[in-house]
Design an enzyme around this catalytic site. Sequence first.
Site, PDB file in Angstrom:
ATOM      1  N   GLN A 105      33.717 -26.046 123.365  1.00 17.80           N
ATOM      2  CA  GLN A 105      33.408 -27.132 122.689  1.00 17.80           C
ATOM      3  C   GLN A 105      34.418 -28.242 123.167  1.00 17.80           C
ATOM      4  OE1 GLN A 105      33.577 -26.338 118.432  1.00 17.80           O
ATOM      5  NE2 GLN A 105      33.128 -28.689 117.814  1.00 17.80           N
ATOM      6  N   PHE A 106      33.532 -29.096 124.126  1.00 13.26           N
ATOM      7  CA  PHE A 106      34.436 -30.241 124.767  1.00 13.26           C
ATOM      8  C   PHE A 106      34.887 -31.160 123.913  1.00 13.26           C
ATOM      9  CE2 PHE A 106      30.423 -32.232 124.597  1.00 13.26           C
ATOM     10  CZ  PHE A 106      30.659 -33.671 124.652  1.00 13.26           C
ATOM     11  N   THR A 107      34.111 -30.946 122.574  1.00 11.32           N
ATOM     12  CA  THR A 107      34.383 -32.254 121.648  1.00 11.32           C
ATOM     13  C   THR A 107      35.803 -32.236 120.979  1.00 11.32           C
ATOM     14  OG1 THR A 107      33.377 -31.061 119.716  1.00 11.32           O
ATOM     15  CG2 THR A 107      31.937 -32.927 120.939  1.00 11.32           C
TER      16      THR A 107
END
Length: 154
Positions: free
Chosen positions: A78-80
Amino acid sequence: MRAVLQRVTRASVSVDGETVGAIGAGLLLLVGIAAEDDEATVRRVARKCCELRIFSDDAGRFNRSLLDAGGEALAISQFTLQADVRKGRRPGFTHAAPPDIAAPLIEAFVDELRGAGVRVASGRFGAKMLVELVNDGPVTVIVDSEDLGQARGA
């Protein structure tokens, strides 16, 4: 690197209507790789996730780790989690590792969990995923590599 650990009774992830990973009791691990992270960093965070005592013992105290509890893990990239929200109203993602760096590091993270003896399911890197979970407790903990004794750039 940042990981959000959610203690769950069950969790699953699907892509295009197909379940690609599912676990019973254990941890849902949302994992955000930063541009400056390396394999040593992700292995250190993975070990912390396995060993963090956030499961209850018979007295109801947080005295058992994922390993002690015999739990499973569902790891989701989850790059966010690397969002920078300090300015404006739109998050910036310049701190997130690009896919060619992040994908192998997510695999190293999963490999470290498996090497410790954890049954691990995972999502599909880069895909739009739907994640379902039943949070147990609820217990949610954030593990940041900067908090583990070796700060970024050290």
